[in-house]
Design a protein around this motif. Structure first.
Motif, PDB file in Angstrom:
ATOM      1  N   TYR A  17      -7.912   0.718   2.529  1.00 52.39           N
ATOM      2  CA  TYR A  17      -8.165  -0.384   1.609  1.00 52.39           C
ATOM      3  C   TYR A  17      -6.861  -0.938   1.056  1.00 52.39           C
ATOM      4  CZ  TYR A  17     -10.308  -3.171  -2.032  1.00 52.39           C
ATOM      5  OH  TYR A  17     -10.701  -4.219  -2.829  1.00 52.39           O
ATOM      6  N   LYS A  18      -6.692  -2.252   1.143  1.00 52.08           N
ATOM      7  CA  LYS A  18      -5.491  -2.915   0.658  1.00 52.08           C
ATOM      8  C   LYS A  18      -5.715  -3.375  -0.777  1.00 52.08           C
ATOM      9  CE  LYS A  18      -4.749  -4.605   5.263  1.00 52.08           C
ATOM     10  NZ  LYS A  18      -4.941  -5.763   6.124  1.00 52.08           N
ATOM     11  N   VAL A  19      -4.850  -2.967  -1.650  1.00 49.84           N
ATOM     12  CA  VAL A  19      -4.967  -3.313  -3.066  1.00 49.84           C
ATOM     13  C   VAL A  19      -4.344  -4.689  -3.300  1.00 49.84           C
ATOM     14  CG1 VAL A  19      -4.308  -2.624  -5.402  1.00 49.84           C
ATOM     15  CG2 VAL A  19      -4.865  -0.877  -3.704  1.00 49.84           C
ATOM     16  N   GLN A  28       2.361 -10.555  -5.601  1.00 49.32           N
ATOM     17  CA  GLN A  28       1.295 -11.494  -5.923  1.00 49.32           C
ATOM     18  C   GLN A  28       1.407 -12.703  -5.009  1.00 49.32           C
ATOM     19  OE1 GLN A  28       1.520 -13.137  -9.849  1.00 49.32           O
ATOM     20  NE2 GLN A  28       3.727 -12.951  -9.937  1.00 49.32           N
ATOM     21  N   GLY A  29       0.326 -13.437  -4.909  1.00 47.71           N
ATOM     22  CA  GLY A  29       0.309 -14.630  -4.076  1.00 47.71           C
ATOM     23  C   GLY A  29       0.495 -14.301  -2.610  1.00 47.71           C
ATOM     24  N   ASP A  30       1.369 -15.052  -1.923  1.00 53.05           N
ATOM     25  CA  ASP A  30       1.560 -14.911  -0.485  1.00 53.05           C
ATOM     26  C   ASP A  30       2.755 -14.025  -0.140  1.00 53.05           C
ATOM     27  OD1 ASP A  30       0.504 -15.448   1.967  1.00 53.05           O
ATOM     28  OD2 ASP A  30       1.677 -17.265   2.294  1.00 53.05           O
ATOM     29  N   VAL A  31       3.251 -13.249  -1.102  1.00 58.87           N
ATOM     30  CA  VAL A  31       4.416 -12.408  -0.893  1.00 58.87           C
ATOM     31  C   VAL A  31       4.103 -11.281   0.083  1.00 58.87           C
ATOM     32  CG1 VAL A  31       6.065 -10.865  -2.022  1.00 58.87           C
ATOM     33  CG2 VAL A  31       5.335 -12.942  -3.149  1.00 58.87           C
ATOM     34  N   LYS A  32       2.872 -10.804   0.064  1.00 58.24           N
ATOM     35  CA  LYS A  32       2.473  -9.687   0.913  1.00 58.24           C
ATOM     36  C   LYS A  32       2.325 -10.178   2.346  1.00 58.24           C
ATOM     37  CE  LYS A  32      -0.990  -9.184  -1.656  1.00 58.24           C
ATOM     38  NZ  LYS A  32      -2.286  -8.839  -2.141  1.00 58.24           N
ATOM     39  N   LYS A  33       3.332  -9.982   3.147  1.00 59.07           N
ATOM     40  CA  LYS A  33       3.340 -10.480   4.510  1.00 59.07           C
ATOM     41  C   LYS A  33       2.302  -9.776   5.386  1.00 59.07           C
ATOM     42  CE  LYS A  33       6.770 -11.668   7.985  1.00 59.07           C
ATOM     43  NZ  LYS A  33       8.167 -11.578   8.337  1.00 59.07           N
ATOM     44  N   TYR A  34       2.215  -8.465   5.284  1.00 61.47           N
ATOM     45  CA  TYR A  34       1.315  -7.700   6.142  1.00 61.47           C
ATOM     46  C   TYR A  34       0.205  -7.022   5.367  1.00 61.47           C
ATOM     47  CZ  TYR A  34       5.367  -8.226   9.117  1.00 61.47           C
ATOM     48  OH  TYR A  34       6.409  -8.738   9.820  1.00 61.47           O
ATOM     49  N   ILE A  40      -4.946   3.584  -1.512  1.00 58.37           N
ATOM     50  CA  ILE A  40      -5.631   4.542  -2.382  1.00 58.37           C
ATOM     51  C   ILE A  40      -5.730   5.881  -1.664  1.00 58.37           C
ATOM     52  CG2 ILE A  40      -7.821   5.078  -3.505  1.00 58.37           C
ATOM     53  CD1 ILE A  40      -8.190   2.017  -3.824  1.00 58.37           C
ATOM     54  N   PHE A  41      -5.368   6.951  -2.363  1.00 59.41           N
ATOM     55  CA  PHE A  41      -5.496   8.309  -1.843  1.00 59.41           C
ATOM     56  C   PHE A  41      -6.637   8.991  -2.581  1.00 59.41           C
ATOM     57  CE2 PHE A  41      -1.334   7.126  -0.570  1.00 59.41           C
ATOM     58  CZ  PHE A  41      -1.077   7.851   0.585  1.00 59.41           C
ATOM     59  N   THR A  42      -7.433   9.748  -1.833  1.00 56.53           N
ATOM     60  CA  THR A  42      -8.576  10.414  -2.441  1.00 56.53           C
ATOM     61  C   THR A  42      -8.891  11.715  -1.715  1.00 56.53           C
ATOM     62  OG1 THR A  42     -10.903  10.149  -3.034  1.00 56.53           O
ATOM     63  CG2 THR A  42     -10.189   9.078  -1.008  1.00 56.53           C
ATOM     64  N   ASN A  43      -9.583  12.599  -2.417  1.00 57.26           N
ATOM     65  CA  ASN A  43     -10.059  13.812  -1.772  1.00 57.26           C
ATOM     66  C   ASN A  43     -11.530  13.680  -1.383  1.00 57.26           C
ATOM     67  OD1 ASN A  43     -11.080  13.926  -4.332  1.00 57.26           O
ATOM     68  ND2 ASN A  43     -10.443  16.013  -4.750  1.00 57.26           N
ATOM     69  N   VAL A  44     -12.105  12.510  -1.591  1.00 51.66           N
ATOM     70  CA  VAL A  44     -13.458  12.219  -1.122  1.00 51.66           C
ATOM     71  C   VAL A  44     -13.361  11.939   0.377  1.00 51.66           C
ATOM     72  CG1 VAL A  44     -15.400  10.613  -1.309  1.00 51.66           C
ATOM     73  CG2 VAL A  44     -14.105  11.246  -3.358  1.00 51.66           C
ATOM     74  N   CYS A  80      -6.848   5.346  14.117  1.00 54.41           N
ATOM     75  CA  CYS A  80      -6.533   3.969  13.721  1.00 54.41           C
ATOM     76  C   CYS A  80      -5.190   4.085  12.993  1.00 54.41           C
ATOM     77  CB  CYS A  80      -7.613   3.403  12.807  1.00 54.41           C
ATOM     78  SG  CYS A  80      -9.198   3.164  13.616  1.00 54.41           S
ATOM     79  N   PRO A  81      -4.063   3.781  13.653  1.00 54.82           N
ATOM     80  CA  PRO A  81      -2.745   4.192  13.172  1.00 54.82           C
ATOM     81  C   PRO A  81      -2.051   3.329  12.126  1.00 54.82           C
ATOM     82  CG  PRO A  81      -2.512   3.092  15.260  1.00 54.82           C
ATOM     83  CD  PRO A  81      -3.983   3.157  14.965  1.00 54.82           C
ATOM     84  N   SER A  82      -2.442   2.070  11.952  1.00 48.39           N
ATOM     85  CA  SER A  82      -1.670   1.167  11.107  1.00 48.39           C
ATOM     86  C   SER A  82      -1.605   1.628   9.656  1.00 48.39           C
ATOM     87  CB  SER A  82      -2.252  -0.241  11.154  1.00 48.39           C
ATOM     88  OG  SER A  82      -1.506  -1.100  10.329  1.00 48.39           O
ATOM     89  N   LYS A  83      -0.419   1.495   9.067  1.00 46.57           N
ATOM     90  CA  LYS A  83      -0.205   1.847   7.659  1.00 46.57           C
ATOM     91  C   LYS A  83       0.147   0.624   6.826  1.00 46.57           C
ATOM     92  CE  LYS A  83      -0.253   6.315   8.584  1.00 46.57           C
ATOM     93  NZ  LYS A  83      -1.253   7.224   8.147  1.00 46.57           N
ATOM     94  N   ASP A  84       0.514  -0.483   7.481  1.00 48.86           N
ATOM     95  CA  ASP A  84       1.032  -1.625   6.728  1.00 48.86           C
ATOM     96  C   ASP A  84       0.315  -2.940   6.981  1.00 48.86           C
ATOM     97  OD1 ASP A  84       1.895  -2.318   9.250  1.00 48.86           O
ATOM     98  OD2 ASP A  84       4.020  -2.326   8.762  1.00 48.86           O
ATOM     99  N   GLY A  85      -0.843  -2.923   7.629  1.00 48.58           N
ATOM    100  CA  GLY A  85      -1.591  -4.153   7.829  1.00 48.58           C
ATOM    101  C   GLY A  85      -1.315  -4.864   9.134  1.00 48.58           C
ATOM    102  N   ARG A  86      -0.455  -4.316   9.980  1.00 46.95           N
ATOM    103  CA  ARG A  86      -0.204  -4.899  11.302  1.00 46.95           C
ATOM    104  C   ARG A  86      -0.926  -4.067  12.361  1.00 46.95           C
ATOM    105  NH1 ARG A  86       6.223  -5.373  11.354  1.00 46.95           N
ATOM    106  NH2 ARG A  86       6.040  -3.512  10.086  1.00 46.95           N
TER     107      ARG A  86
END
Length: 167
Positions: A17-19, A28-34, A40-44, A80-86
């Motif tokens: 999940y991307k925050v 904020q805005g369009d700064v997040k390129k990927y 979020i980290f969870t033990n669920v 599913c290996p991606s960590k950064d949205g690419r």
């Protein structure tokens, strides 16, 4: 930071999940390129947390968890290996999935950026290449370690104090 979190909390897993930020000066805005750098980290167990399909998440039956649409399952790595949205790609020489802007270098024997310098040392200072110190202590930048800065500050403070008492 994922490795540090997992090392500290062994039963935690990272969700895909991307925050999004409403009020953050950097993200904020369009700064997040990927996509967001924050996850979020969870033990669920991840299969118990459903992520919204309307935001582009899908359930990967093989991984038994929700992933973003860009995080395509790799049949070789079986994740599913991606960590950064690419969308990552599999490197058969490295035997792992890598970011799409990297390619395998036969000299380094690992996947690197296309314009990387094979002669640049991997350990030591990233600025001057010396092995005796790290970037924060590099004499070429004039930077000093926090301990040296503190020592210098306290010496300067002591000198000023001495001058004040002599007056």
């Amino acid at each position: 930071m994922e490795k540090r979190i997992i090392d500290s909390f062994e039963d935690f897993q990272m969700l895909d999940y991307k925050v999004d930020y409403d009020n953050h000066q950097l993200f904020q805005g369009d700064v997040k390129k990927y996509g967001s750098p924050v996850r979020i980290f969870t033990n669920v167990p991840p299969h118990k947390i459903s992520l919204p399909a309307e935001e582009g998440y899908r359930f990967c039956k093989v991984c038994n968890r929700y992933s973003s649409k860009e995080n395509v399952h790799c049949d070789v790595c079986d994740i599913c290996p991606s960590k950064d949205g690419r969308t990552y790609k599999h490197c058969f020489q490295c035997e792992r999935c890598v970011k799409p802007n990297k390619e395998h270098c036969s000299v380094c024997k690992s996947c690197q950026l296309k314009d990387h310098n094979c002669g640049k040392p991997r350990q030591g200072c990233h600025i001057c290449g010396a092995l005796g110190h790290k970037r924060r202590n590099c004499p070429k930048t004039g930077s000093q370690s926090p301990a040296k800065r503190k020592k210098k500050w306290s010496e300067d403070g002591a000198r000023k104090k001495m001058k004040c008492t002599k007056i």
